[in-house]
Design a protein around this motif. Structure first.
Motif, short mmCIF file in Angstrom:
data_model
loop_
_atom_site.label_atom_id
_atom_site.label_comp_id
_atom_site.label_asym_id
_atom_site.label_seq_id
_atom_site.Cartn_x
_atom_site.Cartn_y
_atom_site.Cartn_z
N GLU A 1 0.84 -1.21 0.00
CA GLU A 1 0.00 0.00 0.00
C GLU A 1 0.88 1.25 0.00
N TYR A 2 0.41 2.28 -0.73
CA TYR A 2 1.17 3.52 -0.88
C TYR A 2 0.23 4.72 -0.76
N THR A 3 0.81 5.85 -0.40
CA THR A 3 0.06 7.11 -0.52
C THR A 3 0.96 8.11 -1.22
N THR A 4 0.45 8.69 -2.29
CA THR A 4 1.21 9.64 -3.11
C THR A 4 0.64 11.03 -2.93
N ILE B 1 4.67 15.11 -5.41
CA ILE B 1 5.67 15.53 -4.43
C ILE B 1 6.51 14.34 -4.02
N GLY B 2 5.86 13.23 -3.71
CA GLY B 2 6.57 12.03 -3.29
C GLY B 2 5.59 10.96 -2.83
N THR B 3 6.12 9.81 -2.46
CA THR B 3 5.28 8.66 -2.12
C THR B 3 5.79 7.98 -0.86
N ILE B 4 4.84 7.58 0.00
CA ILE B 4 5.13 6.79 1.20
C ILE B 4 4.63 5.37 0.98
N HIS B 5 5.43 4.42 1.40
CA HIS B 5 5.04 3.01 1.35
C HIS B 5 4.66 2.57 2.76
N GLU C 1 5.02 3.56 15.35
CA GLU C 1 5.14 2.11 15.43
C GLU C 1 4.86 1.43 14.09
N THR C 2 4.34 2.16 13.13
CA THR C 2 4.12 1.58 11.81
C THR C 2 5.43 1.61 11.02
N MET C 3 5.41 1.00 9.86
CA MET C 3 6.61 0.92 9.04
C MET C 3 6.49 1.79 7.81
N ASP C 4 5.89 2.98 7.94
CA ASP C 4 5.82 3.91 6.82
C ASP C 4 7.24 4.34 6.45
N ARG C 5 7.50 4.39 5.16
CA ARG C 5 8.83 4.85 4.72
C ARG C 5 8.72 5.46 3.34
N MET C 6 9.58 6.42 3.07
CA MET C 6 9.60 7.06 1.77
C MET C 6 10.17 6.11 0.73
N VAL C 7 9.58 6.13 -0.47
CA VAL C 7 10.11 5.36 -1.60
C VAL C 7 10.23 6.31 -2.79
N TYR C 8 11.05 5.95 -3.75
CA TYR C 8 11.40 6.87 -4.82
C TYR C 8 11.25 6.21 -6.18
N SER C 9 10.65 6.96 -7.10
CA SER C 9 10.36 6.40 -8.42
C SER C 9 11.63 6.02 -9.18
N GLU C 10 12.71 6.75 -8.94
CA GLU C 10 13.94 6.44 -9.66
C GLU C 10 14.55 5.11 -9.22
N ASP C 11 14.09 4.62 -8.07
CA ASP C 11 14.62 3.35 -7.55
C ASP C 11 13.74 2.15 -7.86
N SER C 12 12.51 2.38 -8.31
CA SER C 12 11.58 1.26 -8.41
C SER C 12 10.54 1.47 -9.51
N PRO C 13 10.42 0.53 -10.44
CA PRO C 13 9.34 0.61 -11.44
C PRO C 13 7.97 0.49 -10.81
N VAL C 14 7.89 -0.20 -9.66
CA VAL C 14 6.61 -0.30 -8.95
C VAL C 14 6.15 1.08 -8.50
N ALA D 1 6.42 16.11 1.99
CA ALA D 1 6.97 17.38 1.52
C ALA D 1 8.30 17.68 2.20
N LEU D 2 8.36 17.51 3.52
CA LEU D 2 9.58 17.79 4.26
C LEU D 2 10.72 16.90 3.79
N ASN D 3 10.41 15.64 3.51
CA ASN D 3 11.43 14.72 3.04
C ASN D 3 11.97 15.12 1.67
N HIS D 4 11.16 15.87 0.92
CA HIS D 4 11.60 16.34 -0.40
C HIS D 4 12.01 17.81 -0.39
N GLY D 5 12.39 18.28 0.80
CA GLY D 5 13.00 19.60 0.90
C GLY D 5 12.04 20.76 1.08
#
Length: 358
Positions: free
Chosen positions: A197-200, A212-216, A254-267, A322-326
């Motif tokens: 699951e993701y939120t963009t 802006i970016g995506t969280i997994h 306590e959740t495992m939300d983390r930033m992911v990047y399009s340049e690193d993953s076709p998914v 947004a903060l993670n992307h500056g």
């Protein structure tokens, strides 16, 4: 005489603490703004040079209208042709109703999980299996697990551990429990999607909208992988593999939300393309989020669209992304207002620092 005049921004909000003090439950108020969120938004807008006029709950809004101060209200903004931030009333109403949103997305070829809707008028004693049989997705919905939730709630309100359905008797019981908790509201039944699951987060409108970016939301505690590894999903992971009312709003960190990047993953590339296509299809404005979940085969599907996202610093997914992307909170709020101003060319001369004749 030439003077510099800042733009005045009325800020509409409903306070969590105010409604709790009136006797509403924490679940009733979960979508309302915390005091620190309101303060942060006001501060960030003022840091951008805007004059901010806070307008509180509906009672204060009605008082403003009664005094003829209609320039301070969002249900009436369009009727009075008053410029405003965020999507128009029709889009907000559509996105609030997840069932109707899915109907539109389906019509426009945007992938979303197979579904059926239990209307608010559906007799409580009537067999839900009859409704599933009438759905165009009857064959898909025969296969468990399914997922149920109120059609018109946010912040995981109305999503509980029993929302994931394993058999028809649990479905009957679960729908009945939701109908009792949310009377007068339709219930959405969906095919449970077993993938990640993701939120963009998206900024802008129409062709100018950008990701802006995506969280997994990684329930297994591992970074998303490509191929078959990406599709593995443990039903015993934190929260049962999905956000519920409790684990989304009461145990931050306590959740495992983390930033992911399009340049690193076709998914992630596919997720962000789908999010942007959804945003443009529904004609959303300025800023928001698109929540996406993958099926077992890795194909992304839209869960829902949030055209008025949370803006709480270091808490809300949009602000964190947004903060993670500056982008600081001040920069984010300034960018949101700039996006809105682009939709109102007549306000260009009122931008901060632009001279106006007085």
């Amino acid at each position: 005489m030439v003077e510099t005049r800042p733009i005045v921004i009325p800020l509409f909000y409903e306070s969590f603490s105010l409604y709790r003090s009136r006797g509403y439950t924490a679940e009733d108020c979960v979508e309302l703004d915390k005091d620190e969120t309101i303060d942060a938004i006001v501060r960030s807008l003022r840091e951008n040079g805007f004059e901010v006029v806070p307008v509180g709950d509906i009672k204060e809004l009605v008082q403003c209208i009664a005094r003829g101060e209609h320039e301070r209200s969002q249900g009436l903004l369009e009727a009075y042709q008053i410029p405003h931030v965020f999507s128009d009333a029709a889009t907000l109403a559509l996105c609030l109703d997840k069932g109707k949103t899915k109907m539109v997305l389906e019509q426009m070829g945007i992938p979303t999980a197979p579904f059926a809707i239990v209307p608010a008028s559906w007799p409580i004693e009537k067999d839900i299996s009859q409704l599933l049989h009438q759905s165009r997705y009857a064959e898909d919905l025969k296969q468990m697990p399914l997922f149920i939730k109120p059609a018109c709630e946010g912040s995981s309100k109305g999503i509980y551990p029993f929302s994931k359905i394993e058999n028809i008797s649990d479905l009957e019981l679960g729908v009945r429990r939701l109908r009792e908790r949310f009377p007068g509201q339709s219930i959405l039944i969906e095919k449970y999607l077993a993938g990640h699951e993701y939120t963009t987060s998206i900024l802008g409108s129409g062709d100018s909208a950008r990701v802006i970016g995506t969280i997994h939301h990684n329930w297994e505690g591992n970074a998303p992988q490509s191929g078959t590894e990406q599709n593995k999903q443990s039903d015993n992971a934190f929260g049962g593999g999905f956000y519920s009312l409790d684990n989304k709003n009461e145990v931050p960190g306590e959740t495992m939300d983390r930033m992911v990047y399009s340049e690193d993953s076709p998914v992630v590339q596919g997720v962000e393309r789908l999010a942007l296509a959804t945003w443009r299809t529904l004609e959303c404005y300025d800023v928001g989020r698109v929540d996406i979940r993958c099926a077992a085969d890795g194909k992304p599907h839209v869960l829902e669209v949030n055209p008025i996202p949370g803006l709480r610093p270091q808490w809300s997914w949009l602000a964190i992304t947004a903060l993670n992307h500056g982008m600081t909170h001040e920069a984010l709020l300034g960018a949101i207002v700039e996006c809105a101003l682009k939709r109102y060319p007549e306000l260009e001369h009122q931008k901060l620092g632009a001279p106006s004749r007085g």
